[in-house]
Enzyme design. Structure first.
Site, PDB file in Angstrom:
ATOM      1  N   HIS A 193      -4.414   1.766   7.605  1.00  0.00           N
ATOM      2  CA  HIS A 193      -3.023   2.236   7.709  1.00  0.00           C
ATOM      3  C   HIS A 193      -2.786   3.390   6.722  1.00  0.00           C
ATOM      4  O   HIS A 193      -2.219   4.425   7.076  1.00  0.00           O
ATOM      5  CB  HIS A 193      -2.084   1.046   7.425  1.00  0.00           C
ATOM      6  N   GLU A 194      -3.246   3.199   5.471  1.00  0.00           N
ATOM      7  CA  GLU A 194      -3.036   4.237   4.448  1.00  0.00           C
ATOM      8  C   GLU A 194      -3.863   5.485   4.736  1.00  0.00           C
ATOM      9  O   GLU A 194      -3.409   6.607   4.503  1.00  0.00           O
ATOM     10  CB  GLU A 194      -3.361   3.705   3.044  1.00  0.00           C
ATOM     11  N   HIS A 241      -2.104   7.788   6.929  1.00  0.00           N
ATOM     12  CA  HIS A 241      -1.108   8.632   6.238  1.00  0.00           C
ATOM     13  C   HIS A 241      -1.748   9.936   5.770  1.00  0.00           C
ATOM     14  O   HIS A 241      -1.109  10.992   5.798  1.00  0.00           O
ATOM     15  CB  HIS A 241      -0.531   7.910   5.012  1.00  0.00           C
ATOM     16  N   GLN A 272       3.358   9.908   0.807  1.00  0.00           N
ATOM     17  CA  GLN A 272       4.637   9.196   0.965  1.00  0.00           C
ATOM     18  C   GLN A 272       5.604   9.514  -0.178  1.00  0.00           C
ATOM     19  O   GLN A 272       6.806   9.280  -0.053  1.00  0.00           O
ATOM     20  CB  GLN A 272       4.409   7.689   1.078  1.00  0.00           C
ATOM     21  N   CYS A 321       6.005  -0.205   7.280  1.00  0.00           N
ATOM     22  CA  CYS A 321       5.621   0.942   6.462  1.00  0.00           C
ATOM     23  C   CYS A 321       6.817   1.349   5.606  1.00  0.00           C
ATOM     24  O   CYS A 321       7.941   1.394   6.103  1.00  0.00           O
ATOM     25  CB  CYS A 321       5.218   2.101   7.379  1.00  0.00           C
ATOM     26  N   LEU A 322       6.561   1.639   4.334  1.00  0.00           N
ATOM     27  CA  LEU A 322       7.655   2.045   3.447  1.00  0.00           C
ATOM     28  C   LEU A 322       8.312   3.337   3.926  1.00  0.00           C
ATOM     29  O   LEU A 322       9.462   3.592   3.603  1.00  0.00           O
ATOM     30  CB  LEU A 322       7.142   2.212   2.014  1.00  0.00           C
ATOM     31  N   GLY A 353       0.841  -1.195   0.000  1.00  0.00           N
ATOM     32  CA  GLY A 353       0.000   0.000   0.000  1.00  0.00           C
ATOM     33  C   GLY A 353       0.873   1.240   0.000  1.00  0.00           C
ATOM     34  O   GLY A 353       2.014   1.206   0.463  1.00  0.00           O
TER      35      GLY A 353
HETATM   36 ZN    ZN Z   1       2.699   3.273   5.626  1.00  0.00          ZN
END
Ligand code: ZN
Length: 174
Positions: free
Chosen positions: A136-137, A140, A51, A94-95, A46
């Site tokens: 989660h997204e 963000h 991000q 998480c990226l 995701g």
């Molecule tokens: Zn993330």
């Protein structure tokens, strides 16, 4: 399509609240294409636009593993409705928080209203990993990272580590 740089914590941009998209036009489609390519290249499941430094309410998700057929999902202006009272626990990564993982509790199912890639209004009843990943997204888009749910001590240890440098891991990252 182009691969973009994924911002990592600590970075103030990640803490911004993303703005509503007025219309899904060519520019937004290009952002979604770039997000998807960037996410695949980073082996994530995701990614939120912020991000890659774009403060728009856009999310892409693809839970297909390894050789499975790709199954990209696009969410523009997503809104969560009807969260389940029951919680599910997943180990999240998480990226934007490279190589750090922790268990997080979130509602186990939820309904999401959103616009798809073509700007059409859709509703998805999400459960399991999809439900967790969407939440989660969505965080963000509000400038929230999963480490914000951890104890102050654990969170500051993670940020300290990230400020120093990184190593590689192949667990799932959202
Ligand atoms: Zn993330």
């Amino acid at each position: 399509m182009a691969i973009k740089t994924i911002l990592t914590e600590p970075n103030k941009i990640l803490r911004q609240v993303s703005k509503q998209v007025e219309k899904v036009g060519e520019e937004e489609k290009k952002i979604m294409d770039d997000m998807l390519e960037t996410m695949y290249q980073a082996n994530g499941i995701g990614l939120a636009a912020i991000q890659i430094g774009i403060p728009k309410r856009i999310i892409v998700i693809d839970l297909a593993k390894g050789e499975e057929k790709k199954n990209p999902m696009y969410f523009v202006n997503p809104v969560i409705k009807n969260k389940n009272q029951n919680l599910a626990t997943y180990e999240e990564g998480c990226l934007s928080v490279p190589d750090q993982f922790a268990e997080v509790d979130r509602p186990s199912t939820c309904e999401v209203e959103y616009l798809d890639y073509h700007g059409e209004k859709k509703i998805l009843k999400a459960e399991g990993l999809v439900a967790t990943c969407i939440q989660h997204e969505m965080d963000h888009l509000q400038g929230i990272l999963f480490i914000d749910y951890l104890s102050k001590l654990k969170k500051s240890m993670i940020i300290k580590k990230l400020s120093k440098g990184k190593n590689k891991s192949d667990r799932i990252t959202f």
